[in-house]
Design an enzyme around this catalytic site. Structure first.
Site, PDB file in Angstrom:
ATOM      1  N   GLY A 127     -38.281 -21.310 -37.347  1.00 23.98           N
ATOM      2  CA  GLY A 127     -38.707 -20.279 -36.391  1.00 23.98           C
ATOM      3  C   GLY A 127     -38.174 -20.514 -34.995  1.00 23.98           C
ATOM      4  O   GLY A 127     -37.562 -21.537 -34.699  1.00 23.98           O
ATOM      5  N   ASP A 140     -30.556 -21.039 -41.288  1.00 21.86           N
ATOM      6  CA  ASP A 140     -31.265 -20.455 -40.144  1.00 21.86           C
ATOM      7  C   ASP A 140     -30.303 -20.147 -38.997  1.00 21.86           C
ATOM      8  O   ASP A 140     -30.696 -19.498 -38.029  1.00 21.86           O
ATOM      9  CB  ASP A 140     -32.378 -21.391 -39.650  1.00 21.86           C
ATOM     10  CG  ASP A 140     -31.875 -22.798 -39.364  1.00 21.86           C
ATOM     11  OD1 ASP A 140     -31.271 -23.402 -40.263  1.00 21.86           O
ATOM     12  OD2 ASP A 140     -32.044 -23.277 -38.237  1.00 21.86           O
ATOM     13  N   ASN A 141     -29.053 -20.602 -39.110  1.00 16.86           N
ATOM     14  CA  ASN A 141     -28.062 -20.319 -38.074  1.00 16.86           C
ATOM     15  C   ASN A 141     -27.028 -19.310 -38.558  1.00 16.86           C
ATOM     16  O   ASN A 141     -25.911 -19.254 -38.048  1.00 16.86           O
ATOM     17  CB  ASN A 141     -27.376 -21.614 -37.639  1.00 16.86           C
ATOM     18  CG  ASN A 141     -28.315 -22.521 -36.864  1.00 16.86           C
ATOM     19  OD1 ASN A 141     -29.335 -22.063 -36.328  1.00 16.86           O
ATOM     20  ND2 ASN A 141     -27.991 -23.799 -36.777  1.00 16.86           N
ATOM     21  N   ARG A 176     -29.721 -14.609 -23.917  1.00 16.36           N
ATOM     22  CA  ARG A 176     -28.673 -14.189 -24.840  1.00 16.36           C
ATOM     23  C   ARG A 176     -29.030 -12.832 -25.428  1.00 16.36           C
ATOM     24  O   ARG A 176     -30.194 -12.419 -25.417  1.00 16.36           O
ATOM     25  CB  ARG A 176     -28.386 -15.248 -25.890  1.00 16.36           C
ATOM     26  CG  ARG A 176     -29.575 -15.655 -26.712  1.00 16.36           C
ATOM     27  CD  ARG A 176     -29.183 -16.759 -27.690  1.00 16.36           C
ATOM     28  NE  ARG A 176     -30.255 -17.038 -28.613  1.00 16.36           N
ATOM     29  CZ  ARG A 176     -30.179 -17.922 -29.592  1.00 16.36           C
ATOM     30  NH1 ARG A 176     -29.064 -18.609 -29.776  1.00 16.36           N
ATOM     31  NH2 ARG A 176     -31.195 -18.130 -30.410  1.00 16.36           N
ATOM     32  N   ARG A 228     -37.830 -22.464 -29.398  1.00 17.50           N
ATOM     33  CA  ARG A 228     -37.611 -22.455 -27.946  1.00 17.50           C
ATOM     34  C   ARG A 228     -36.957 -21.160 -27.481  1.00 17.50           C
ATOM     35  O   ARG A 228     -36.506 -21.060 -26.345  1.00 17.50           O
ATOM     36  CB  ARG A 228     -36.765 -23.637 -27.529  1.00 17.50           C
ATOM     37  CG  ARG A 228     -35.425 -23.713 -28.244  1.00 17.50           C
ATOM     38  CD  ARG A 228     -34.583 -24.753 -27.595  1.00 17.50           C
ATOM     39  NE  ARG A 228     -33.450 -25.115 -28.429  1.00 17.50           N
ATOM     40  CZ  ARG A 228     -32.518 -25.952 -28.042  1.00 17.50           C
ATOM     41  NH1 ARG A 228     -32.583 -26.497 -26.858  1.00 17.50           N
ATOM     42  NH2 ARG A 228     -31.511 -26.248 -28.843  1.00 17.50           N
TER      43      ARG A 228
HETATM   44  P1  AMP Z   1     -31.038 -25.637 -34.245  1.00 20.07           P
HETATM   45  O1  AMP Z   1     -30.582 -26.928 -34.850  1.00 20.07           O
HETATM   46  O2  AMP Z   1     -30.767 -25.526 -32.779  1.00 20.07           O
HETATM   47  O3  AMP Z   1     -30.570 -24.446 -34.996  1.00 20.07           O
HETATM   48  O4  AMP Z   1     -32.646 -25.650 -34.319  1.00 20.07           O
HETATM   49  C1  AMP Z   1     -33.353 -25.796 -35.522  1.00 20.07           C
HETATM   50  C2  AMP Z   1     -34.789 -25.489 -35.274  1.00 20.07           C
HETATM   51  O5  AMP Z   1     -35.334 -26.374 -34.300  1.00 20.07           O
HETATM   52  C3  AMP Z   1     -35.070 -24.089 -34.770  1.00 20.07           C
HETATM   53  O6  AMP Z   1     -36.270 -23.668 -35.344  1.00 20.07           O
HETATM   54  C4  AMP Z   1     -35.227 -24.293 -33.281  1.00 20.07           C
HETATM   55  O7  AMP Z   1     -36.019 -23.302 -32.681  1.00 20.07           O
HETATM   56  C5  AMP Z   1     -35.913 -25.647 -33.232  1.00 20.07           C
HETATM   57  N1  AMP Z   1     -35.661 -26.342 -31.973  1.00 20.07           N
HETATM   58  C6  AMP Z   1     -34.503 -26.907 -31.547  1.00 20.07           C
HETATM   59  N2  AMP Z   1     -34.671 -27.475 -30.338  1.00 20.07           N
HETATM   60  C7  AMP Z   1     -35.949 -27.248 -29.966  1.00 20.07           C
HETATM   61  C8  AMP Z   1     -36.730 -27.575 -28.816  1.00 20.07           C
HETATM   62  N3  AMP Z   1     -36.228 -28.254 -27.792  1.00 20.07           N
HETATM   63  N4  AMP Z   1     -38.010 -27.164 -28.798  1.00 20.07           N
HETATM   64  C9  AMP Z   1     -38.551 -26.494 -29.829  1.00 20.07           C
HETATM   65  N5  AMP Z   1     -37.872 -26.169 -30.932  1.00 20.07           N
HETATM   66  C10 AMP Z   1     -36.589 -26.534 -31.014  1.00 20.07           C
HETATM   67 MG    MG Z   2     -30.817 -22.536 -34.805  1.00 20.68          MG
END
Ligand code: AMP
Ligand code: MG
Length: 535
Positions: free
Chosen positions: A107, A277-278, A200, A110
């Site tokens: 989800g 998720d990306n 964004r 951030r």
């Molecule tokens: P990502 O690897 O950036 O695609 O993030 C994977 C998941 O981790 C997603 O659900 C992001 O919203 C969550 N996430 C990444 N960094 C943070 C953060 N600093 N605070 C809260 N959630 C995070």
């Molecule tokens: Mg992500």
């Protein structure tokens, strides 16, 4: 009629995602599971001292917005310190496969969507703040983003747009005045870094994982509602949703994803974290994290230290990973169709054929080849990657320099090996005269022969190639230099890169230095050569 541009604080937001999908009745902003719902309402958490560092004039113009001053009402909105009356901010629920393993609920941990703004031609754009504070999906993390990763997302997403690669966009980059603690390489060296928020923009931020989480919880009504929402708003050409319509929709997702990956493979972009998720349901590049640009051509390259063990998301793996991710999406969508094998599986073949055709067409254009010589061209294209790799040729520079030397290669008295050596000296990272040069020299003479079969004049071929082989990409070390300067309060390189990368195919000779081969010191530097998911 285009309305006169206005300030962001005067813009009216609509909120279709919130209005049409299932909202979590709890507004409690604590990390938790949110079964049964598509999103949670959550307000951004204010920051200490927001300052606008960069603004995308093009994205702003599309939204009818005037550039805001460094501080003031618009910057307060872009930092999450203020919420306009027309906004219904929310964080979306989604799940995903991370590095091949089902990770359950992820989800928007951030990211907080503010709502949608009207663009030109009747389009609506969702505006989302990344780094705007915790949400119910933050798990154990802080909901914030550091300046370095925010600079990287701002610059790269805009650069990708101007290269013609499907992508989410960036509107603004705001520094928060708050420190954010990060352990950049997960090695026990946590330190405070300046925080930032990127606004964004995309028609939608729905991901493959948005559907996967609903299947994982058996929420089939929610699954259908989300599919119908995406089709209604973003695939209206498919008509009213129906079982046959879902199959056509999945085919279109496969087609768009194939085109997207073919773009990446022909500009040398490595996403770095292609978890499900990306993956955007609209076929956009989304979530700029530890991405990188190929400098020496190397299919095994990734800048993401978290992926050094398996290299699952290395450059050469991306086409295969696209298919794997689409296969996961097909499983999530299976309850919507009568027979998944018949209704969804063929679209995976569409992915493969569309990828191959698009990659082939884009590479032919990069090489200035237009006339039909299918068999010769197939062999020529197939031989190029290994030759580039052996020669340690810079991906971007090779195609740009090749475009420039085409008239010389085609001259009647051309001595191709001589031209080839000069080209290699300008684009290779290997020592001059190294054994790895041989395959590329052989390839160049075959290429010169093939080029002679082209009907167009050499100068016209050259111009066509220069229009599809960029001179400027966001080289890894340039992004890092812009970050280090910005952290020290100097925004000049950030702004220069932002401007230059708007015209990646134009010569801009005053900026030649930004198109140079990666310097030796940058080959191993953390932040340039290596990155992690810590952001
Ligand atoms: P990502 O690897 O950036 O695609 O993030 C994977 C998941 O981790 C997603 O659900 C992001 O919203 C969550 N996430 C990444 N960094 C943070 C953060 N600093 N605070 C809260 N959630 C995070
Ligand atoms: Mg992500």
């Amino acid at each position: 009629m285009t309305p006169t541009p206005h300030a962001l604080e005067d813009a009216l937001f609509t909120n279709s995602f919130v209005a049409e999908l299932a909202g979590d009745p709890s507004w409690e902003n604590e990390p938790r599971q949110v079964p049964g719902y598509h999103y949670s309402r959550v307000a951004p958490t204010p920051v200490a001292n927001p300052r606008l560092l960069a603004w995308s004039a093009e994205m702003g113009a599309e939204l009818g917005l005037t550039p805001p001053p460094e501080q003031g009402a618009a910057t307060e909105l872009l930092a999450g310190n203020r919420v306009a009356d027309s906004m219904r901010p929310y964080a979306a629920r989604y799940g995903g496969h991370q590095f091949g393993n089902w990770a359950g609920q992820l989800g928007d941990g951030r990211a907080i969507s503010l709502g949608e703004l009207a663009g030109t031609a009747g389009r609506r754009w969702e505006v989302q703040l990344k780094g705007a504070g915790p949400t119910p999906y933050s798990r154990r993390a802080d909901g914030r983003a550091v300046l370095r990763s925010s600079v990287r997302e701002f610059l790269c997403s805009e650069a990708m747009h101007h290269l013609g690669v499907p992508t989410t966009r960036a509107l603004s980059l705001v520094s928060t005045g708050d420190a954010v603690v990060r352990d950049m390489f997960y090695d026990g060296h946590a330190r405070p870094e300046p925080g930032a928020v990127v606004a964004r923009v995309a028609p939608s931020f729905v991901r493959f994982g948005s559907f996967q989480i609903l299947l994982a919880h058996g929420e089939i009504d929610n699954l259908r509602a989300l599919a119908d929402y995406v089709i209604r708003h973003h695939y209206p050409e498919l008509g009213a949703p129906s079982p046959a319509g879902y199959a056509r929709w999945f085919t279109e997702i496969c087609r768009r994803t194939a085109v997207l990956v073919a773009h990446w493979q022909t500009v040398g972009f490595v996403h770095g974290v292609l978890n499900t998720d990306n993956m955007s349901i609209l076929g956009l590049t989304i979530d700029y994290g530890p991405y990188g640009w190929l400098e020496p051509y190397d299919p095994a390259w990734t800048p993401n230290t978290t992926d050094f063990g398996g290299r699952r998301y290395a450059f050469g793996q991306q086409p295969r990973v696209g298919l794997w991710n689409l296969t996961q999406l097909a499983q999530a969508l299976a309850p919507l169709v009568a027979d998944p094998n018949q209704d969804l599986r063929p679209a995976l073949d569409t992915y493969i054929s569309t990828y191959q055709a698009t990659y082939h067409a884009r590479l032919l254009a990069k090489l200035g080849l237009t006339s039909q010589h299918p068999e010769a061209d197939h062999a020529l294209l197939a031989a190029l990657p290994a030759a580039l790799e052996a020669a340690e040729a810079d991906m971007t520079l090779f195609f740009r320099r090749l475009s420039e030397v085409v008239p010389a290669l085609l001259a009647p008295e051309a001595e191709v090996t001589g031209w080839g050596r000069e080209l290699l000296a300008a684009v290779s990272y290997a020592a001059p005269g190294s054994a790895g040069e041989a395959p590329l020299l052989t390839w160049l003479s075959q290429y010169a022969d093939r080029l002679r079969a082209e009907p167009a004049a050499p100068e016209a071929i050259r111009a066509g190639m220069l229009a599809c082989n960029p001179k400027y990409v966001l080289r890894n070390y340039l992004a890092q230099q812009a970050i280090e300067a910005a952290e020290a309060g100097d925004l000049s390189l950030l702004h220069t890169l932002h401007e230059v990368l708007k015209k990646p195919f134009a010569e801009q000779p005053e900026h030649d230095a930004l198109a140079a081969r990666r310097p030796a010191w940058a080959a191993t530097k953390p932040g340039s050569a290596t990155l992690s998911c810590s952001s």
